[in-house]
Write a protein that holds these residues in place. Sequence first.
Motif, PDB file in Angstrom:
ATOM      1  N   THR A   1      38.412 -65.820  29.626  1.00 57.96           N
ATOM      2  CA  THR A   1      39.780 -65.164  29.180  1.00 57.96           C
ATOM      3  C   THR A   1      40.377 -64.121  30.033  1.00 57.96           C
ATOM      4  OG1 THR A   1      38.934 -65.815  26.809  1.00 57.96           O
ATOM      5  CG2 THR A   1      41.040 -64.195  26.998  1.00 57.96           C
ATOM      6  N   LEU A   2      39.488 -63.205  30.677  1.00 55.20           N
ATOM      7  CA  LEU A   2      40.699 -62.079  31.211  1.00 55.20           C
ATOM      8  C   LEU A   2      40.090 -62.601  32.856  1.00 55.20           C
ATOM      9  CD1 LEU A   2      38.007 -59.863  29.366  1.00 55.20           C
ATOM     10  CD2 LEU A   2      40.911 -60.237  28.793  1.00 55.20           C
TER      11      LEU A   2
ATOM     12  N   PRO B   1      40.854 -55.944  31.768  1.00 59.92           N
ATOM     13  CA  PRO B   1      42.420 -55.230  30.697  1.00 59.92           C
ATOM     14  C   PRO B   1      42.343 -54.227  30.439  1.00 59.92           C
ATOM     15  CG  PRO B   1      40.383 -55.904  28.979  1.00 59.92           C
ATOM     16  CD  PRO B   1      39.622 -55.925  30.448  1.00 59.92           C
TER      17      PRO B   1
ATOM     18  N   PHE C   1      43.621 -48.141  29.090  1.00 59.20           N
ATOM     19  CA  PHE C   1      42.904 -47.171  28.257  1.00 59.20           C
ATOM     20  C   PHE C   1      42.566 -45.585  28.087  1.00 59.20           C
ATOM     21  CE2 PHE C   1      41.142 -51.670  27.608  1.00 59.20           C
ATOM     22  CZ  PHE C   1      41.954 -51.792  27.060  1.00 59.20           C
TER      23      PHE C   1
ATOM     24  N   HIS D   1      42.451 -45.511  21.340  1.00 55.54           N
ATOM     25  CA  HIS D   1      41.636 -44.870  20.548  1.00 55.54           C
ATOM     26  C   HIS D   1      41.260 -43.478  21.592  1.00 55.54           C
ATOM     27  CE1 HIS D   1      37.557 -43.029  19.293  1.00 55.54           C
ATOM     28  NE2 HIS D   1      38.040 -44.295  18.150  1.00 55.54           N
TER      29      HIS D   1
ATOM     30  N   VAL E   1      23.132 -42.958  18.927  1.00 53.52           N
ATOM     31  CA  VAL E   1      24.152 -44.213  18.560  1.00 53.52           C
ATOM     32  C   VAL E   1      25.187 -44.548  18.838  1.00 53.52           C
ATOM     33  CG1 VAL E   1      24.842 -45.694  16.384  1.00 53.52           C
ATOM     34  CG2 VAL E   1      22.531 -44.144  16.602  1.00 53.52           C
TER      35      VAL E   1
ATOM     36  N   HIS F   1      30.980 -48.299  22.905  1.00 53.24           N
ATOM     37  CA  HIS F   1      30.344 -49.731  24.622  1.00 53.24           C
ATOM     38  C   HIS F   1      28.850 -49.050  25.066  1.00 53.24           C
ATOM     39  CE1 HIS F   1      34.426 -51.171  23.613  1.00 53.24           C
ATOM     40  NE2 HIS F   1      34.923 -50.273  23.473  1.00 53.24           N
TER      41      HIS F   1
ATOM     42  N   PHE G   1      30.002 -58.516  19.287  1.00 48.28           N
ATOM     43  CA  PHE G   1      31.594 -58.707  20.107  1.00 48.28           C
ATOM     44  C   PHE G   1      31.946 -57.471  21.485  1.00 48.28           C
ATOM     45  CE2 PHE G   1      36.178 -59.252  18.898  1.00 48.28           C
ATOM     46  CZ  PHE G   1      36.253 -60.847  19.803  1.00 48.28           C
ATOM     47  N   LYS G   2      33.060 -57.873  22.264  1.00 47.23           N
ATOM     48  CA  LYS G   2      32.823 -56.930  23.355  1.00 47.23           C
ATOM     49  C   LYS G   2      32.221 -55.166  23.674  1.00 47.23           C
ATOM     50  CE  LYS G   2      37.062 -59.123  23.686  1.00 47.23           C
ATOM     51  NZ  LYS G   2      37.726 -59.882  24.849  1.00 47.23           N
TER      52      LYS G   2
ATOM     53  N   TYR H   1      30.559 -54.349  15.547  1.00 43.35           N
ATOM     54  CA  TYR H   1      31.354 -53.269  14.731  1.00 43.35           C
ATOM     55  C   TYR H   1      31.847 -54.684  14.110  1.00 43.35           C
ATOM     56  CZ  TYR H   1      36.390 -52.402  14.295  1.00 43.35           C
ATOM     57  OH  TYR H   1      37.528 -52.316  14.683  1.00 43.35           O
ATOM     58  N   LYS H   2      32.189 -55.888  14.611  1.00 47.70           N
ATOM     59  CA  LYS H   2      33.153 -57.211  14.079  1.00 47.70           C
ATOM     60  C   LYS H   2      33.047 -57.613  13.000  1.00 47.70           C
ATOM     61  CE  LYS H   2      32.949 -61.805  16.009  1.00 47.70           C
ATOM     62  NZ  LYS H   2      33.041 -63.091  16.733  1.00 47.70           N
ATOM     63  N   ASN H   3      31.763 -57.381  12.286  1.00 45.25           N
ATOM     64  CA  ASN H   3      31.089 -58.675  11.262  1.00 45.25           C
ATOM     65  C   ASN H   3      30.586 -56.973  10.289  1.00 45.25           C
ATOM     66  OD1 ASN H   3      30.809 -60.867  12.037  1.00 45.25           O
ATOM     67  ND2 ASN H   3      29.152 -60.246  13.304  1.00 45.25           N
ATOM     68  N   TRP H   4      31.173 -55.734  10.746  1.00 39.35           N
ATOM     69  CA  TRP H   4      31.647 -55.314   9.289  1.00 39.35           C
ATOM     70  C   TRP H   4      32.502 -54.938   8.909  1.00 39.35           C
ATOM     71  CZ3 TRP H   4      33.702 -51.000   8.078  1.00 39.35           C
ATOM     72  CH2 TRP H   4      33.471 -49.656   7.351  1.00 39.35           C
ATOM     73  N   PRO H   5      32.896 -55.082   7.636  1.00 37.95           N
ATOM     74  CA  PRO H   5      32.013 -54.203   6.594  1.00 37.95           C
ATOM     75  C   PRO H   5      31.143 -56.389   6.300  1.00 37.95           C
ATOM     76  CG  PRO H   5      34.006 -54.393   5.669  1.00 37.95           C
ATOM     77  CD  PRO H   5      33.871 -54.650   6.659  1.00 37.95           C
ATOM     78  N   GLY H   6      29.802 -56.150   5.206  1.00 41.58           N
ATOM     79  CA  GLY H   6      30.051 -57.403   4.399  1.00 41.58           C
ATOM     80  C   GLY H   6      28.268 -57.826   5.178  1.00 41.58           C
TER      81      GLY H   6
END
Lengths: 356, 471
Positions: free
Chosen positions: A127-128, A132, A249, A264, A293, A322, A330-331, A337-342
């Motif tokens: 993709t990249l 980026p 960035f 950010h 963390v 990161h 992911f990333k 992070y991507k699968n939060w929340p749940g």
Amino acid sequence: MHKSKKAYLIIFLMIICCLPGHTLAKVEGLCSNCHTMHHSQNGGVLSEWGESGPYKALLINDCLGCHMGTNDGTNQTPHVFSSTAPTYGDTGTEGNCLAGGNFYWVTQANGDVAAHNVAGLANADVTLSTPPGFDGTYTDYEGNAAGEGSWAAGQQVTCAGTYGCHGHHNIDDSVKAIYGGHHAAGSTIDGSSVGNSYRFLIGILGMEDTDWEYQPTSTAHNQYYGVDRGAVPDRQTINYLCAECHGDFHSISGAGSSSPWLRHPTDFDMGNTGTSSEYRNYPGDVSHTYSVVAPVANTDVSSVISTVTFTDDTIVTCISCHRAHGTPYFKLMRWDYKNWPGGGTNGCNICHTEKD
Amino acid sequence: MRCGEKSFVMNGLDILIITISRTMERQKMIQIFSIIISLFFVLLIYGHVAMAGPYLDSAHGNTGYGVLRTSLSAAPNDYAKGNCAHCHEQHASIGGSEPTPLSGSASSFCIFADNLSGVTANPYSQSDDFCFYCHCYTDASSLQTSNFTNYDHSHTFGGYSSSTPASIFAAFNQTSYHNLYDIQDFAQTNFSSFFESDSNPCVACHNPHLAKRNKENVTDPSYTAISRPTVHEGLWGDGSGEKMSDYYSGHYRAPYYSSSTSTYEPGGTSTYNGSTMPDYATFCIDCHNNTNTIYSHALGRNLKTIDWETAGGESGGDKHGKNAATVGLDIKNPFASSGLGVTIGFALSCLDCHEPHGAPNVMLIRNGVNGGTLAGNIPSFNSSNWPYLCCRCHQDDSSHGGSSYKFKYVHHLSSDSPYTLPEPNCAGCHGAGGDLWNKSQIACYECHFHGADDSYFASGLGKTATGRRTF
């Protein structure tokens, strides 16, 4: 020995053991641990040598060859690439990964999104084709830009050199780019040379943890250098290292200079926020304990801090979120992070303490 | 040895018992100390993990129905429902490109599009306000999976199902609306502790990280969606003292639910004291009070100030607020027999008459009030249709043998009427001719609006004003 003297000795030794350890970059040991004069031993190649030698600088292997393995907390060479899945856990702080994570995950399915696609280790990112946010004007501390200011499409990142993170950007070859670094005393991290730069990242400052943050704690960790951002970026921060390839960035025009941010923020001290802001509750409680963390940078890197005071020691960094080499997530996120929340993990709330 | 004193002379058994007991105590102390130390370190290490905030309880953060931008719902950008990325792009891109919508540049607060386009009046387009990208249902192309409705206040809490706006976007594109530009303009000056120049105007009243789905729990204000502009970091309506029943205790009477004379707002239950709805009065007067100057770009003037707080009869504030009627009220149920032990002195909720976002009538007047739908729209302030609103609560002449939407009785015939007949000069105000019940009526808006009194009569009509507060 008198009992009390024994007790004092034991306490003294315990204190010594508890003191944060910091290593010098300088490699120690037998020359043959790293070099071979003829890339030949008794007419053959030793099993511990690389298979595609001979190597430059009479080395027995290339970057990945030496830095491949599994960390156990006692290894003298930091292993950044493992052939089997490292133990990472939720945040990468309790397994056998180091501060930068591990390139293992770039070799796995969907690896493009999990780690930097270092040449020789993985194929180019599908993709990249360029980093980026690349901005060729972000010259390093020596005045050299990654890719000499222009990143050709499809060009992969390398460990060091023109397209690499480590060493000089004006030298194409990875080995030459860090030439002498491993032999430098490294007693003063002032960015004046590869060996005197934080983790051979030319110009970057910081205090290096002895074991490269193998299972770091609030008292044993890298101390990253950062500054509260100004109009002219400080080219020695850990964030600037990232900005050398991802400048948009980091820049004032790309991210802003104050809230509301366009991207950010990095190189921004959370001490700038109001005393009642959620950020003043880092890392989520009143202890203000340095979080491994979501680590923050400090303008003063003369020592390791275990608690933060919000006076230029709570500086947001790219690596607050990161890990530079790779993670299972992911990333290259430090947590899922991507699968939060749940599912996943909310590491954002280390700083965004009310977002939980 | 005096009585009550213990002997200090101990035998061997005593000493043994004491020694064992002290040893046990010491061991117990050590155990307790060890547990405390262990707990301390557990808390130190995991304390931040254990702390939970309100985002996951919010409408946006909920894992079942929270934010899910459609363009980020499929691999590799398949972020979890409720994830920050559905609104915030930390690098103004994901994976080197910008997911839908393509706003073209980085936006403040790292959100995927600008908060407000700068447009000063409706009709709004979807891109004029960031929130419209999802809160548009089928009135535009929603980015949210799955799509959802946001009916207006009358519909959601009052049961007026024919009240048609099904989205926030549509609600703001009606005859009257809370002007987004005005809100942003006002809030950045008056609520600068949290509201910045690029903040979304919706954020003045809603905290997107806290707001809940009151619409799905209409009688439970713990699911409130609003935050007072002066207390942005908390919800309003969920806490003690934050209900309409608390605003002016014993003086709030909820209006009838749509088409009902036995159930009340919100939700059509038997509760009528306001304990099941947020204190909208306190909420609204954070801005709309008697001191703030609020400029309206749509009206080209400052809004009328509103004094909902000051008692004192004719020298007080609005009688629909805490100020009480000075005489009597010819009023309809449920207020006429309120069950509160009061016959005058009700303090209304702003949302009993007004929509918060927009309405088909001027001044955000609701389409349905006190159990019934307005007989027609009120398209402008100078409309003759205001009786459609007033008669929803106030007795018109039809209650006294006259016509609907006429108010001769309350003005001239009622025992507490201010202009008791015979008046010496009917024609001065109503013109000549016409029978007793059908003379030309003075428009409601001449005397009845926030802050009004009857000084209208001082404008050369041959009538002396009474000085009564008339709203």
